[in-house]
Design an enzyme around this catalytic site. Structure first.
Site, short mmCIF file in Angstrom:
data_model
loop_
_atom_site.label_atom_id
_atom_site.label_comp_id
_atom_site.label_asym_id
_atom_site.label_seq_id
_atom_site.Cartn_x
_atom_site.Cartn_y
_atom_site.Cartn_z
N HIS A 112 0.85 -1.19 0.00
CA HIS A 112 0.00 0.00 0.00
C HIS A 112 0.89 1.24 0.00
CE1 HIS A 112 -3.54 2.43 0.76
NE2 HIS A 112 -2.83 3.08 1.67
N ALA A 176 10.59 3.23 -3.74
CA ALA A 176 10.72 2.58 -2.43
C ALA A 176 9.91 1.28 -2.41
CB ALA A 176 10.26 3.52 -1.33
C1 GRF Z 1 1.26 0.65 -6.36
O1 GRF Z 1 1.41 2.01 -6.02
C2 GRF Z 1 0.81 -0.13 -5.16
O2 GRF Z 1 1.30 0.35 -3.96
C3 GRF Z 1 -0.69 0.04 -5.21
O3 GRF Z 1 -1.01 0.01 -6.58
C4 GRF Z 1 0.12 0.44 -7.34
C5 GRF Z 1 0.41 -0.65 -8.31
O4 GRF Z 1 1.41 -0.29 -9.23
N1 GRF Z 1 -1.33 -0.98 -4.41
P1 GRF Z 1 2.06 -1.40 -10.17
O5 GRF Z 1 0.94 -2.05 -10.97
O6 GRF Z 1 2.76 -2.38 -9.28
O7 GRF Z 1 3.02 -0.66 -11.04
#
Ligand code: GRF
Length: 214
Positions: A112, A176
């Site tokens: 998250h 990060a």
């Molecule tokens: C990330 O920011 C994650 O923290 C959130 O959704 C986004 C997914 O990005 N749960 P990706 O598909 O991994 O590039």
């Protein structure tokens, strides 16, 4: 070599966190391996990432099911059939039914983009900017029925800088995330991250102690 933890990853989109996990799992010494990637969206860019890494993929569209429960039951069946031992949510944009979450309790983790318990839900970077915090970041946690609320496994902080926009802050947090998710998966696969929150607090305390000593 000891047996690797069999991981299933659920995605809905671009899959950059999936990529970070695939890259980590490519190391023969890493204690987990990705055995299945499921997307609820056909054509999600993350599916190509899994293909490129030679990992089996499945598209299970929520639109093909009459209810959240029947959609989740189909995913559950696919994960169990593949022998999955741990589910990683990586940008999976559907709420999961209580039945699915309970069935995978202690065996499903999520990343998250905030330092939980701050800024649950959507638009976390806008929430952080509106709150005027100096530090923002990301959290990997076990999934429980309450949204963005389960026991924390690991967190990474990044500074909020003067002039940050939602986009610049999101990019800093995302970098990060790509470091944190593999680290957290490693801890889980090594049995070092329990579902009791005191596990995390003890580990964090021990790290802080070590830093003071170094
Ligand atoms: C990330 O920011 C994650 O923290 C959130 O959704 C986004 C997914 O990005 N749960 P990706 O598909 O991994 O590039």
């Amino acid at each position: 070599m000891t047996k690797k933890l069999k991981v299933g990853v659920l995605i809905s989109g671009r899959g950059t966190n999936l990529q970070a996990l695939l890259d980590a799992c490519a190391d023969p010494a890493f204690p987990a391996g990705i055995a299945l990637v499921i997307s609820n969206v056909a054509g999600a860019a993350g599916l190509e990432r899994a293909d490129a890494a030679g990992v089996p993929t499945l598209v299970i569209s929520h639109k093909d099911f009459p209810s959240r429960e029947t959609f989740d039951a189909r995913m559950d069946a696919a994960l169990r059939a593949a022998g999955i031992e741990l589910v990683c949510l990586a940008g999976f944009m559907r709420l999961l039914s209580d039945g699915f979450v309970t069935g995978w309790r202690g065996k499903m983790i999520n990343i998250h983009p905030s330092l939980l318990p701050s800024f649950k839900g959507m638009h976390t970077h806008a929430q952080a900017l509106a709150a005027g915090v100096e530090q923002h970041g990301c959290t990997v946690h076990y999934v429980t029925p309450a949204l963005d609320d389960g026991p924390i496994i690991a967190q990474a902080a990044v500074p909020v800088l003067a002039g940050d926009t939602e986009e610049t802050l999101a990019a800093r947090v995302l970098e990060a995330e790509h470091r944190l998710y593999p680290e957290a998966l490693k801890l889980v696969a090594q049995g070092k991250a329990g579902t009791d929150q005191s596990d995390y607090l003890n580990r964090r305390g021990a790290e802080a102690q070590k830093q003071r000593e170094d």
